[in-house]
Design a protein around this motif. Sequence first.
Motif, PDB file in Angstrom:
ATOM      1  N   GLU A   8       1.041  -1.244   0.102  1.00  8.81           N
ATOM      2  CA  GLU A   8      -0.177   0.269   0.077  1.00  8.81           C
ATOM      3  C   GLU A   8       1.171   1.605   0.068  1.00  8.81           C
ATOM      4  OE1 GLU A   8      -3.048  -0.079  -0.944  1.00  8.81           O
ATOM      5  OE2 GLU A   8      -2.879  -2.322  -0.638  1.00  8.81           O
ATOM      6  N   TYR A   9       1.954   1.221   1.035  1.00  7.60           N
ATOM      7  CA  TYR A   9       2.708   2.710   0.791  1.00  7.60           C
ATOM      8  C   TYR A   9       3.462   2.690  -0.238  1.00  7.60           C
ATOM      9  CZ  TYR A   9       6.149   5.867   3.436  1.00  7.60           C
ATOM     10  OH  TYR A   9       6.611   6.806   3.051  1.00  7.60           O
ATOM     11  N   TRP A  10       3.972   1.938  -1.054  1.00  8.86           N
ATOM     12  CA  TRP A  10       5.044   2.132  -1.926  1.00  8.86           C
ATOM     13  C   TRP A  10       4.277   2.664  -3.032  1.00  8.86           C
ATOM     14  CZ3 TRP A  10       9.847   4.027  -0.258  1.00  8.86           C
ATOM     15  CH2 TRP A  10      10.244   3.286   1.304  1.00  8.86           C
ATOM     16  N   ASN A  11       3.692   2.958  -3.584  1.00 10.99           N
ATOM     17  CA  ASN A  11       2.978   3.587  -4.740  1.00 10.99           C
ATOM     18  C   ASN A  11       3.349   3.307  -5.909  1.00 10.99           C
ATOM     19  OD1 ASN A  11       4.337   6.334  -4.813  1.00 10.99           O
ATOM     20  ND2 ASN A  11       1.916   7.452  -3.562  1.00 10.99           N
ATOM     21  N   GLY A  12       4.697   3.421  -5.729  1.00  9.97           N
ATOM     22  CA  GLY A  12       5.442   4.168  -7.040  1.00  9.97           C
ATOM     23  C   GLY A  12       6.354   2.488  -8.029  1.00  9.97           C
ATOM     24  N   GLY A  13       5.881   1.370  -7.159  1.00  3.28           N
ATOM     25  CA  GLY A  13       6.302   0.349  -7.402  1.00  3.28           C
ATOM     26  C   GLY A  13       7.248  -0.664  -5.959  1.00  3.28           C
ATOM     27  N   PHE A  14       7.415  -1.766  -6.113  1.00  3.04           N
ATOM     28  CA  PHE A  14       7.665  -2.387  -4.773  1.00  3.04           C
ATOM     29  C   PHE A  14       7.826  -4.221  -5.940  1.00  3.04           C
ATOM     30  CE2 PHE A  14       7.879  -5.433  -1.195  1.00  3.04           C
ATOM     31  CZ  PHE A  14       8.331  -4.713  -0.446  1.00  3.04           C
ATOM     32  N   VAL A  15       9.080  -4.198  -5.884  1.00  4.04           N
ATOM     33  CA  VAL A  15       9.660  -5.285  -6.736  1.00  4.04           C
ATOM     34  C   VAL A  15      11.300  -5.865  -6.494  1.00  4.04           C
ATOM     35  CG1 VAL A  15      10.315  -3.730  -8.480  1.00  4.04           C
ATOM     36  CG2 VAL A  15       9.992  -5.786  -9.835  1.00  4.04           C
ATOM     37  N   TYR A  16      10.841  -7.194  -6.211  1.00  5.19           N
ATOM     38  CA  TYR A  16      12.168  -8.465  -6.105  1.00  5.19           C
ATOM     39  C   TYR A  16      13.085  -8.196  -6.683  1.00  5.19           C
ATOM     40  CZ  TYR A  16       9.801  -9.600  -1.395  1.00  5.19           C
ATOM     41  OH  TYR A  16       9.921  -9.449  -0.507  1.00  5.19           O
ATOM     42  N   ASN A  17      14.811  -8.833  -6.468  1.00  7.06           N
ATOM     43  CA  ASN A  17      15.427  -8.837  -7.659  1.00  7.06           C
ATOM     44  C   ASN A  17      15.321 -10.701  -8.299  1.00  7.06           C
ATOM     45  OD1 ASN A  17      16.760 -10.357  -5.453  1.00  7.06           O
ATOM     46  ND2 ASN A  17      17.843  -8.893  -5.625  1.00  7.06           N
ATOM     47  N   ASP A  18      15.868 -10.296  -9.340  1.00  6.79           N
ATOM     48  CA  ASP A  18      15.317 -12.171  -9.490  1.00  6.79           C
ATOM     49  C   ASP A  18      16.212 -13.141  -8.537  1.00  6.79           C
ATOM     50  OD1 ASP A  18      14.849 -11.547 -11.924  1.00  6.79           O
ATOM     51  OD2 ASP A  18      16.483 -11.271 -12.900  1.00  6.79           O
ATOM     52  N   LYS A  19      16.431 -12.748  -7.779  1.00  5.62           N
ATOM     53  CA  LYS A  19      17.082 -13.662  -6.635  1.00  5.62           C
ATOM     54  C   LYS A  19      16.738 -13.872  -5.694  1.00  5.62           C
ATOM     55  CE  LYS A  19      20.841 -15.660  -3.741  1.00  5.62           C
ATOM     56  NZ  LYS A  19      22.390 -15.394  -3.101  1.00  5.62           N
ATOM     57  N   ARG A  20      15.409 -12.644  -5.923  1.00  4.62           N
ATOM     58  CA  ARG A  20      14.407 -12.230  -4.401  1.00  4.62           C
ATOM     59  C   ARG A  20      15.519 -12.355  -3.144  1.00  4.62           C
ATOM     60  NH1 ARG A  20       9.621 -16.800  -6.480  1.00  4.62           N
ATOM     61  NH2 ARG A  20       9.268 -15.967  -8.153  1.00  4.62           N
ATOM     62  N   ASN A  21      16.567 -11.948  -3.672  1.00  5.62           N
ATOM     63  CA  ASN A  21      17.421 -11.321  -2.067  1.00  5.62           C
ATOM     64  C   ASN A  21      17.223  -9.627  -1.707  1.00  5.62           C
ATOM     65  OD1 ASN A  21      19.227 -11.144  -3.771  1.00  5.62           O
ATOM     66  ND2 ASN A  21      20.902 -11.871  -2.247  1.00  5.62           N
ATOM     67  N   GLY A  22      16.351  -8.977  -2.871  1.00  7.11           N
ATOM     68  CA  GLY A  22      16.834  -7.536  -3.057  1.00  7.11           C
ATOM     69  C   GLY A  22      15.512  -7.028  -3.544  1.00  7.11           C
ATOM     70  N   VAL A  23      15.007  -6.185  -2.790  1.00 10.39           N
ATOM     71  CA  VAL A  23      13.612  -5.208  -2.705  1.00 10.39           C
ATOM     72  C   VAL A  23      13.787  -3.728  -3.591  1.00 10.39           C
ATOM     73  CG1 VAL A  23      13.404  -5.101  -0.587  1.00 10.39           C
ATOM     74  CG2 VAL A  23      11.423  -5.414  -2.274  1.00 10.39           C
ATOM     75  N   ALA A  24      13.067  -3.237  -4.179  1.00 12.56           N
ATOM     76  CA  ALA A  24      13.271  -2.239  -4.947  1.00 12.56           C
ATOM     77  C   ALA A  24      12.117  -1.081  -4.442  1.00 12.56           C
ATOM     78  CB  ALA A  24      13.893  -1.916  -5.911  1.00 12.56           C
ATOM     79  N   MET A  25      12.218  -0.387  -4.000  1.00 15.49           N
ATOM     80  CA  MET A  25      10.605   0.809  -3.781  1.00 15.49           C
ATOM     81  C   MET A  25      10.780   1.721  -4.043  1.00 15.49           C
ATOM     82  SD  MET A  25      11.436  -1.068  -0.345  1.00 15.49           S
ATOM     83  CE  MET A  25      13.283  -1.003  -0.348  1.00 15.49           C
ATOM     84  N   LEU A  26       9.563   2.426  -4.538  1.00 18.43           N
ATOM     85  CA  LEU A  26       9.796   4.080  -4.864  1.00 18.43           C
ATOM     86  C   LEU A  26       8.346   4.613  -4.392  1.00 18.43           C
ATOM     87  CD1 LEU A  26      10.947   6.289  -6.208  1.00 18.43           C
ATOM     88  CD2 LEU A  26       9.522   5.665  -8.224  1.00 18.43           C
ATOM     89  N   LYS A  27       8.324   5.249  -2.943  1.00 19.67           N
ATOM     90  CA  LYS A  27       7.225   6.025  -3.074  1.00 19.67           C
ATOM     91  C   LYS A  27       7.093   7.834  -4.060  1.00 19.67           C
ATOM     92  CE  LYS A  27       3.504   7.570  -0.169  1.00 19.67           C
ATOM     93  NZ  LYS A  27       2.422   7.470  -0.501  1.00 19.67           N
ATOM     94  N   HIS A  28       6.183   7.978  -4.128  1.00 21.26           N
ATOM     95  CA  HIS A  28       5.717   9.852  -4.756  1.00 21.26           C
ATOM     96  C   HIS A  28       4.714  10.152  -4.056  1.00 21.26           C
ATOM     97  CE1 HIS A  28       6.794   8.413  -8.978  1.00 21.26           C
ATOM     98  NE2 HIS A  28       6.314   8.076  -8.881  1.00 21.26           N
ATOM     99  N   PHE A  29       5.285  11.167  -3.527  1.00 19.71           N
ATOM    100  CA  PHE A  29       4.820  12.115  -2.067  1.00 19.71           C
ATOM    101  C   PHE A  29       4.262  13.519  -3.541  1.00 19.71           C
ATOM    102  CE2 PHE A  29       8.423  10.502   0.024  1.00 19.71           C
ATOM    103  CZ  PHE A  29       8.207  10.141   1.211  1.00 19.71           C
ATOM    104  N   GLN A  30       3.252  13.447  -2.723  1.00 21.27           N
ATOM    105  CA  GLN A  30       2.164  14.741  -3.152  1.00 21.27           C
ATOM    106  C   GLN A  30       2.865  15.975  -2.187  1.00 21.27           C
ATOM    107  OE1 GLN A  30      -2.261  14.448  -2.010  1.00 21.27           O
ATOM    108  NE2 GLN A  30      -2.598  15.300  -3.564  1.00 21.27           N
ATOM    109  N   GLN A  31       2.994  17.161  -3.999  1.00 19.92           N
ATOM    110  CA  GLN A  31       3.176  18.146  -3.580  1.00 19.92           C
ATOM    111  C   GLN A  31       1.994  18.852  -3.651  1.00 19.92           C
ATOM    112  OE1 GLN A  31       7.218  18.409  -4.269  1.00 19.92           O
ATOM    113  NE2 GLN A  31       6.782  16.450  -3.420  1.00 19.92           N
TER     114      GLN A  31
END
Length: 182
Positions: free
Chosen positions: A150-173
């Motif tokens: 719910e929080y990471w509205n710009g994406g939440f994705v694991y790497n191929d090995k699934r031992n890493g995760v990248a996430m992005l949150k956009h803040f309302q301006q």
Amino acid sequence: MEEIKQLRSDGNDPLFDKSNMMYKEFPSDFRQIRYFTLLIVQSAPLEIKEINLLEQQISEIIKNGVKHGNNCDINKKIHVWYSFSPSHAHIIVEDEGEGFKDLEKWNEFNTKRLECLHNSNFEELANYVTFRTKKSDDQDGGNALFAAMEYWNGGFVYNDKRNGVAMLKHFQQKRHGVTVEN
């Protein structure tokens, strides 16, 4: 019912681009997770109004890496890349573990959980309160992942090995000034 967000694994996702990101590396010391999180969050701009939620989300992701990825092995590291601006928070957390093997099972569990909520089937929902694997302990329940989706509205994705995760949150301006109509 709106589309159900799913965890996914894609090491080629643009969220894994580490260009111009800051980097920190920590030992897998469970007792110091809050301190590690504060070291990262201190570089966030003051304009971010949700700083406490951001701090909590980063802490949970690091905690998952320490506990589930590195099994609290003090010799294993947690690697964190991060970038903040008034409009976004971009975080990549990677541990040295074997990866999240139950990603598909979590997606199936979450889909059933959300369907029960949507259909107000609270009796059946009791079966979907906590997500557990063979390695789960009494404190595990998957709640951090439910919140992260719910929080990471710009994406939440694991790497191929699934031992890493990248996430992005956009803040309302906030818009300053006067709006002029034509």
